[in-house]
Design an enzyme around this catalytic site. Structure first.
Site, PDB file in Angstrom:
ATOM      1  CE  LYS A 171      -8.591   3.248 -15.405  1.00  0.00           C
ATOM      2  NZ  LYS A 171      -7.204   3.708 -15.437  1.00  0.00           N
ATOM      3  CG  ASN A 230     -10.284   5.242  -4.409  1.00  0.00           C
ATOM      4  OD1 ASN A 230      -9.816   5.429  -5.525  1.00  0.00           O
ATOM      5  ND2 ASN A 230     -10.330   4.056  -3.860  1.00  0.00           N
ATOM      6  CB  CYS A 241     -12.321   0.840  -4.326  1.00  0.00           C
ATOM      7  SG  CYS A 241     -11.185  -0.556  -4.464  1.00  0.00           S
ATOM      8  CE  LYS A 298     -12.364  -1.776   0.453  1.00  0.00           C
ATOM      9  NZ  LYS A 298     -11.190  -0.939   0.678  1.00  0.00           N
TER      10      LYS A 298
HETATM   11  N1  LIG Z   1     -10.088  -3.973  -6.392  1.00  0.00           N
HETATM   12  C1  LIG Z   1      -9.558  -2.808  -6.707  1.00  0.00           C
HETATM   13  O1  LIG Z   1      -9.823  -2.224  -7.740  1.00  0.00           O
HETATM   14  C2  LIG Z   1      -8.573  -2.165  -5.762  1.00  0.00           C
HETATM   15  C3  LIG Z   1      -7.778  -1.105  -6.218  1.00  0.00           C
HETATM   16  C4  LIG Z   1      -6.863  -0.532  -5.348  1.00  0.00           C
HETATM   17  C5  LIG Z   1      -6.774  -0.988  -4.045  1.00  0.00           C
HETATM   18  N2  LIG Z   1      -7.575  -1.990  -3.612  1.00  0.00           N
HETATM   19  C6  LIG Z   1      -7.418  -2.465  -2.231  1.00  0.00           C
HETATM   20  O2  LIG Z   1      -6.598  -3.628  -2.260  1.00  0.00           O
HETATM   21  C7  LIG Z   1      -7.021  -4.559  -1.258  1.00  0.00           C
HETATM   22  C8  LIG Z   1      -7.381  -5.886  -1.900  1.00  0.00           C
HETATM   23  O3  LIG Z   1      -8.467  -5.679  -2.751  1.00  0.00           O
HETATM   24  P1  LIG Z   1      -8.973  -6.804  -3.774  1.00  0.00           P
HETATM   25  O4  LIG Z   1     -10.055  -6.193  -4.573  1.00  0.00           O
HETATM   26  O5  LIG Z   1      -7.803  -7.397  -4.461  1.00  0.00           O
HETATM   27  O6  LIG Z   1      -9.577  -7.860  -2.727  1.00  0.00           O
HETATM   28  P2  LIG Z   1     -10.130  -9.325  -3.024  1.00  0.00           P
HETATM   29  O7  LIG Z   1     -11.210  -9.539  -2.052  1.00  0.00           O
HETATM   30  O8  LIG Z   1     -10.377  -9.506  -4.473  1.00  0.00           O
HETATM   31  O9  LIG Z   1      -8.899 -10.283  -2.635  1.00  0.00           O
HETATM   32  C9  LIG Z   1      -8.386 -10.432  -1.350  1.00  0.00           C
HETATM   33  C10 LIG Z   1      -7.725 -11.808  -1.260  1.00  0.00           C
HETATM   34  O10 LIG Z   1      -7.048 -11.917  -0.001  1.00  0.00           O
HETATM   35  C11 LIG Z   1      -7.180 -13.238   0.464  1.00  0.00           C
HETATM   36  N3  LIG Z   1      -6.935 -13.274   1.898  1.00  0.00           N
HETATM   37  C12 LIG Z   1      -7.662 -12.741   2.916  1.00  0.00           C
HETATM   38  N4  LIG Z   1      -7.080 -12.996   4.100  1.00  0.00           N
HETATM   39  C13 LIG Z   1      -5.957 -13.690   3.850  1.00  0.00           C
HETATM   40  C14 LIG Z   1      -4.933 -14.265   4.653  1.00  0.00           C
HETATM   41  N5  LIG Z   1      -4.976 -14.149   5.974  1.00  0.00           N
HETATM   42  N6  LIG Z   1      -3.937 -14.917   4.054  1.00  0.00           N
HETATM   43  C15 LIG Z   1      -3.904 -15.054   2.712  1.00  0.00           C
HETATM   44  N7  LIG Z   1      -4.837 -14.542   1.882  1.00  0.00           N
HETATM   45  C16 LIG Z   1      -5.851 -13.877   2.444  1.00  0.00           C
HETATM   46  C17 LIG Z   1      -8.601 -13.593   0.083  1.00  0.00           C
HETATM   47  O11 LIG Z   1      -8.783 -15.005   0.071  1.00  0.00           O
HETATM   48  C18 LIG Z   1      -8.710 -12.969  -1.310  1.00  0.00           C
HETATM   49  O12 LIG Z   1      -8.318 -13.873  -2.324  1.00  0.00           O
HETATM   50  C19 LIG Z   1      -8.167  -3.867  -0.518  1.00  0.00           C
HETATM   51  O13 LIG Z   1      -7.650  -3.172   0.574  1.00  0.00           O
HETATM   52  C20 LIG Z   1      -8.692  -2.883  -1.552  1.00  0.00           C
HETATM   53  O14 LIG Z   1      -9.333  -1.782  -0.953  1.00  0.00           O
HETATM   54  C21 LIG Z   1      -8.454  -2.605  -4.448  1.00  0.00           C
END
Ligand SMILES: NC(=O)c1ccc[n+]([C@@H]2O[C@H](COP(=O)([O-])OP(=O)(O)OC[C@H]3O[C@@H](n4cnc5c(N)ncnc54)[C@H](O)[C@@H]3O)[C@@H](O)[C@H]2O)c1
Length: 432
Positions: A152, A209, A261, A264
């Protein structure tokens, strides 16, 4: 183990730092050069409690490094996590372009056996697609693992270090064993490591979720019912939540769910169900209720002032989609503030962490106050939108002194009716 984590957002950076903390050598990769530069300077680009110290310590111990060079990180690693974003596509599905691009780049850089771990939240069947892409690009042996993340925001480090469970979707024993070994230090208190097929692992994340989002929308509807019948949703929530089959968490009514999250992921599950010819009816309702709920607080304020906010100043406390994060993705505050502005209000806002994110959204349309009480100056009403702890016990006398009128719309039920009455406020909350 030698590990690469691709994507240094909320998930990747936390996972990378925590995996380094247990003694692994971790290289975090991001394509965003500015982000990598910031991280190399020892600065954290996001607000997440405990993360800065964890990153600093592991960098000093030389177990954690940051790079934009994906190939180098892949060649130097045994296990590669994909933790890039999977934003909502135009049709509601999860946009897999970043995941697939990274999978292809990993394959092209491979120099031996690798375990490629999908940590991003991805629709069912993605592990299979990732496997296909890699197979097309390389002759080196590899395994693809699905390892959804349940952390979280706001408590991400703690959640990763002490998970309720670890879910691993793996098609072969070798990769499953490697993953078990990697997660063992985080599960010493007895949290289960659950190994299953990839499709099941992928569904786990969406089902979890979606169920949490369902509880929120359900309680928001119960709150509306309480308002219609003059009942108190707090009493109802406590009684319902004390049933052990139900439990007390995620039963708080409010301004609707937001964040990167729930919105989407609920849309994505509806979409990939529909792609298989199945109408996931409950989740369509969950989403519709949530959209309506986000607008309710603003509508109530507008009604209170007779249908227009022309010449009115409304203070807003809390902008992030929930406390202890700077994240404003899909935050209810966006809908609420836009509606207030549309009705003619002047909006003065404060948030302990999300002011920069909010400035990027609203620019000069909103006045951002340097302190919570400054946001109240001359305000005709205060709307509490995010339940940060520092809003819970304010100096009510000081509030009354700076506001033009003592009116509070509490979108998170952080005060009680009795308390607000005693302090002389006109007070409206959710479902009470
Ligand atoms: N944020 C949450 O609480 C959470 C919790 C569980 C799961 N998730 C999932 O985890 C995933 C990531 O979420 P987040 O919140 O960390 O996303 P975010 O947007 O904070 O970070 C994603 C990162 O990936 C980088 N990126 C994108 N394309 C890239 C590439 N080709 N090469 C290298 N880096 C690249 C971006 O620059 C960015 O820094 C998503 O699928 C999300 O649904 C998120």
């Amino acid at each position: 183990m030698r590990i690469a984590v691709v994507g240094t957002g909320y998930v990747g950076l936390v996972a990378g730092a925590c995996l380094a903390e247990t003694g692994n050598d971790v290289m975090c990769v991001d394509k965003d050069e500015a982000k990598v530069r910031t991280l190399r300077r020892g600065k954290i680009p996001i607000y997440e409690p405990g993360l800065e110290e964890l990153v600093r310590r592991n960098r000093l111990e030389k177990r954690l490094a940051f790079t934009t060079d994906l190939s180098r990180a892949v060649r130097a690693s045994d296990v590669i996590f994909i933790a890039v974003g999977t934003p909502q596509g135009e049709d509601g599905s999860a946009d897999l372009q970043h995941v697939m691009a990274v999978a292809r780049d990993i394959a092209r850089a491979m120099n031996g056996y690798k375990v490629i771990v999908d940590k991003s939240t991805v629709p069912v069947g993605t592990a299979e697609k990732v496997r296909d892409v890699i197979r097309r690009e390389t002759t080196h042996p590899f395994s693809v693992v699905s390892n959804p993340e349940f952390l979280k925001q706001g408590a991400a480090v703690d959640d990763f270090l002490r998970p309720d469970r670890v879910v691993i979707g793996a098609e072969d024993e070798k990769a499953a064993d490697l993953m078990r070994q990697l997660y063992l230090p985080f599960t010493r208190t007895g949290a289960p490591i659950m190994v299953m097929d990839c499709a099941s692992a992928e569904i786990c994340k969406y089902a979890a979720n979606a169920l949490l989002a369902t509880r929120i929308s359900f309680m928001n509807e119960v709150a509306t019912l309480c308002e219609l019948f003059g009942a108190d949703v707090d009493q109802v929530r406590r009684a319902v939540g004390s049933d052990r089959r139900i439990g007390p968490s995620f039963l708080f009514p409010g301004c609707g769910y937001g964040g990167s999250c729930f919105p989407k992921d609920v849309k994505a599950i509806v979409k990939f169900s529909a792609d298989k010819g199945y109408d996931f009816q409950i989740l369509r309702a969950v989403e519709a209720v949530n959209e309506a709920q986000k607008a309710r607080l603003a509508e109530r304020i507008i009604r209170h002032f007779g249908g227009t906010l022309k010449g009115r100043t409304i203070a807003v406390w809390g902008l992030s989609f929930k406390p202890r994060t700077d994240d404003m993705r899909e935050a209810p505050a966006i809908v609420i503030i836009n509606r207030l502005l549309q009705a003619g209000a002047k909006v003065q806002a404060f948030d302990p962490a999300a002011m920069d994110s909010a400035r990027r959204i609203f620019g000069t349309r909103v006045m951002f106050a340097p302190h919570s009480y400054d946001a109240l100056a001359g305000a005709d009403a205060l709307a509490v939108v995010t339940e940060w702890n520092e809003f819970r016990e304010p100096d009510f006398a000081r509030m009354r002194k700076v506001m033009a009128a003592p009116v509070v719309f509490d979108g998170r039920n952080i005060y009680t009716k009795d308390l607000m009455k005693a302090h002389g406020f006109t007070y409206r909350s959710i479902g009470r």
